[in-house]
Structure formats: C-alpha cells, structure tokens
Design a protein around this motif. Structure first.
Motif, PDB file in Angstrom:
ATOM      1  N   GLY A  24      14.246  -2.031  15.182  1.00  0.00           N
ATOM      2  CA  GLY A  24      13.170  -0.719  14.477  1.00  0.00           C
ATOM      3  C   GLY A  24      13.178  -0.199  14.954  1.00  0.00           C
ATOM      4  N   ILE A  25      12.560   1.452  14.775  1.00  0.00           N
ATOM      5  CA  ILE A  25      13.027   2.817  15.473  1.00  0.00           C
ATOM      6  C   ILE A  25      11.436   3.436  16.415  1.00  0.00           C
ATOM      7  N   ALA A  26      11.233   4.584  17.374  1.00  0.00           N
ATOM      8  CA  ALA A  26      10.279   4.682  18.093  1.00  0.00           C
ATOM      9  C   ALA A  26      11.036   5.604  18.560  1.00  0.00           C
ATOM     10  N   ARG A  27      10.247   7.315  18.347  1.00  0.00           N
ATOM     11  CA  ARG A  27      10.883   8.824  18.087  1.00  0.00           C
ATOM     12  C   ARG A  27       9.490   8.396  19.360  1.00  0.00           C
ATOM     13  N   PHE A  28      10.170  10.259  19.589  1.00  0.00           N
ATOM     14  CA  PHE A  28       9.757  11.300  20.175  1.00  0.00           C
ATOM     15  C   PHE A  28      10.466  12.978  19.640  1.00  0.00           C
ATOM     16  N   ASP A  29       9.334  13.443  18.828  1.00  0.00           N
ATOM     17  CA  ASP A  29       9.420  14.502  18.549  1.00  0.00           C
ATOM     18  C   ASP A  29      10.247  14.531  17.307  1.00  0.00           C
ATOM     19  N   GLY A  30      10.267  13.610  16.322  1.00  0.00           N
ATOM     20  CA  GLY A  30      10.913  12.799  15.754  1.00  0.00           C
ATOM     21  C   GLY A  30      12.650  12.312  15.721  1.00  0.00           C
ATOM     22  N   ASP A  31      12.715  12.488  16.910  1.00  0.00           N
ATOM     23  CA  ASP A  31      14.447  12.113  17.481  1.00  0.00           C
ATOM     24  C   ASP A  31      14.337  10.329  18.184  1.00  0.00           C
ATOM     25  N   PRO A  32      15.313   9.773  17.771  1.00  0.00           N
ATOM     26  CA  PRO A  32      15.006   8.347  18.071  1.00  0.00           C
ATOM     27  C   PRO A  32      15.080   8.158  20.222  1.00  0.00           C
ATOM     28  N   LEU A  33      14.152   7.259  19.951  1.00  0.00           N
ATOM     29  CA  LEU A  33      13.838   7.357  21.707  1.00  0.00           C
ATOM     30  C   LEU A  33      15.018   6.126  22.494  1.00  0.00           C
ATOM     31  N   ASN A  34      15.443   5.580  21.177  1.00  0.00           N
ATOM     32  CA  ASN A  34      16.900   4.048  21.839  1.00  0.00           C
ATOM     33  C   ASN A  34      18.098   5.176  22.135  1.00  0.00           C
ATOM     34  N   GLY A  35      18.769   5.177  23.297  1.00  0.00           N
ATOM     35  CA  GLY A  35      19.829   5.094  23.845  1.00  0.00           C
ATOM     36  C   GLY A  35      19.401   6.431  24.702  1.00  0.00           C
ATOM     37  N   ARG A  36      18.480   7.177  24.588  1.00  0.00           N
ATOM     38  CA  ARG A  36      18.379   8.330  25.320  1.00  0.00           C
ATOM     39  C   ARG A  36      18.636   8.079  26.897  1.00  0.00           C
ATOM     40  N   LEU A  37      19.331   8.696  27.753  1.00  0.00           N
ATOM     41  CA  LEU A  37      19.013   8.698  29.636  1.00  0.00           C
ATOM     42  C   LEU A  37      17.642   8.651  29.627  1.00  0.00           C
ATOM     43  N   PRO A  38      17.595   8.764  30.977  1.00  0.00           N
ATOM     44  CA  PRO A  38      15.553   9.251  31.101  1.00  0.00           C
ATOM     45  C   PRO A  38      15.877  10.555  31.944  1.00  0.00           C
ATOM     46  N   ALA A  39      17.240  10.817  32.765  1.00  0.00           N
ATOM     47  CA  ALA A  39      17.288  12.407  32.765  1.00  0.00           C
ATOM     48  C   ALA A  39      16.787  13.040  31.983  1.00  0.00           C
ATOM     49  N   GLN A  40      17.150  12.869  30.613  1.00  0.00           N
ATOM     50  CA  GLN A  40      17.256  13.601  29.231  1.00  0.00           C
ATOM     51  C   GLN A  40      16.370  13.558  28.962  1.00  0.00           C
ATOM     52  N   MET A  41      14.821  13.246  29.585  1.00  0.00           N
ATOM     53  CA  MET A  41      13.839  12.940  29.149  1.00  0.00           C
ATOM     54  C   MET A  41      12.701  13.564  29.476  1.00  0.00           C
ATOM     55  N   ALA A  42      13.079  14.169  30.918  1.00  0.00           N
ATOM     56  CA  ALA A  42      12.431  13.874  31.955  1.00  0.00           C
ATOM     57  C   ALA A  42      11.479  15.267  32.216  1.00  0.00           C
ATOM     58  N   GLU A  43      11.992  16.337  31.229  1.00  0.00           N
ATOM     59  CA  GLU A  43      11.631  17.253  31.373  1.00  0.00           C
ATOM     60  C   GLU A  43       9.833  17.410  29.920  1.00  0.00           C
ATOM     61  N   GLN A  44      10.315  16.239  29.450  1.00  0.00           N
ATOM     62  CA  GLN A  44       9.575  16.110  28.548  1.00  0.00           C
ATOM     63  C   GLN A  44       7.964  14.764  28.271  1.00  0.00           C
TER      64      GLN A  44
END
Length: 237
Positions: free
Chosen positions: A56-76
């Motif tokens: 399945g797919i989990a998205r944040f602001d339309g973009d998939p969460l899977n595989g994104r580095l936590p550091a890339q998410m930290a500002e959001q």
C-alpha cells in the motif's frame, strides 16, 4: 499493511485514513495496538530507521513516505515520543542548545534561531530550563524540552506518541491546548494516546487501533463506545 522482518503477520493492516492541514487526529489504542509503529511510519522512519516492508501507499503532501530519509522529513514532520530522553540529541550542553539543534541544521540566521528557541521554550513552560544540562532533567522536564525542540522546527505535522505521559494532568491539558492553538495557523496534529479523555475533546476525528488493525474512524462521539471497549480490553491483558 506493514510487515516487520521475520514476522508472519503484519504489524499494521487495514488502515485507511486521511488528515488535512490544521486537523487533529487522535489514534487511540491500548498497549500493543500498533500506535508507535504507525507513528514511526508516518514520521518517515520506514525502512531506514524502522526496518519493514510495506504493502500500500502512505503519502505526505501527495508524495510517498516510503524510502524517504528522516532527515529529509525533519523540517516538515516532527515526532515526540513517550520516552523523552530518546528525543534528545545528546549533542548539546544546554537545553537552549538542544532546542536550537534542529533550526541550526536548517542553516537559519542566528537571530531567527534565537527567536524560535525563545518562543518554543516559553510555549512549553521551559524557559527557566534554558541553561540546564539536558542530562540533568527530570522526566517531565525532558518531555517539555523534547516538545519545545519539535515546536522550534515549525513543522507542518507533529506526531505526539503519548508525549504528555510524564506531565501532571493539568500541565498535559495546558500543553495540549497550546499546541491545538497552533493548528489555527495550519499545523496538523496526530496524537497517539491510551487515554480517551485527554485528546478526544480536541479531536477532529478519532482512529481506533487494536491489534494493528483500524477498528473505527470518525468523530469522537461516534467512536466513544467502541473505543472504550477496546482500550479497556487491551489494558486488561
């Protein structure tokens, strides 16, 4: 669905929900319900910090969460855990330095960093802790500082995994009310809680989680009876 390594059954399954900007979702469940796993998934920890495979797919602001580095998410996206010391970096000698750590890594001007730190500490009733060493903090103090560090990042989404568990009830309600006030500027809150009464009074919607499965989703009043049945049953185990 989310599968942990070596597991024959999914840790999370049958999930389907959406949270809009400025809303407050309460994920309600007892011990072992999957709340923390879901929080980590929403924080972007899968699979780098939380090894797991996803269907399945989990998205944040339309973009998939899977595989994104936590550091890339930290500002959001910021997550505050029930164990407050886990949220401290260990890289700062003072509480002020701890709260400044994230904004500094964003490369912000010093004046903005000072403003963010001061505002976050004041909101969390932690201004008097600014010069303290993080290692000297009590559990409740560390929890305030962990929340302040998340606030200082000015995220769009805050995930609070039993983040008020070390605070007295009156202090927890006060802290929650101040975070709720921030949703008027577009902050989205997701609270992962065992206690219905703390969070349901501010919830836009409640998701009932039991055994890793979504049991109900709706307005607090609509979910209340089913939530009480599941939470009491889980806590009794």
């Amino acid at each position: 669905s989310l599968f942990r390594p070596g597991a024959t059954a999914p840790a999370l399954q049958a999930l389907s929900f959406r949270v809009l900007a400025g809303e407050i979702l309460v994920v309600l469940g007892g011990c072992g319900s999957g709340k923390t796993t879901l929080a980590c998934w929403m924080a972007g920890w899968v699979p780098n910090s939380l090894p797991a495979t996803i269907e399945g797919i989990a998205r944040f602001d339309g973009d998939p969460l899977n595989g994104r580095l936590p550091a890339q998410m930290a500002e959001q996206v910021q997550m505050v855990q029930a164990r407050p010391y886990a949220g401290l970096t260990g890289c700062a000698f003072t509480v002020a330095g701890e709260v400044a750590f994230g904004p500094e890594n964003l490369g912000l001007p010093e004046s903005e960093i000072r403003q963010r730190v001061g505002t976050a500490l004041a909101l969390c009733e932690a201004t008097e802790l600014a010069s303290r060493q993080p290692a000297s903090l009590s559990g409740g103090e560390a929890q305030r500082v962990a929340i302040a560090a998340a606030v200082a990042m000015q995220p769009r989404l805050m995930l609070l995994d039993e983040a008020f568990s070390r605070l007295a009830p009156a202090a927890a309600h006060q802290m929650l009310d101040r975070l709720v006030a921030m949703t008027r500027q577009g902050l989205t809150l997701v609270l992962f809680e065992k206690q219905f009464d703390l969070a349901a009074r501010v919830a836009s919607q409640v998701l009932l989680l039991d055994g890793g499965r979504q049991q109900a989703l709706g307005a607090p009043a609509a979910v209340f009876d089913q939530a009480m049945e599941h939470v009491q049953s889980s806590d009794a185990l």
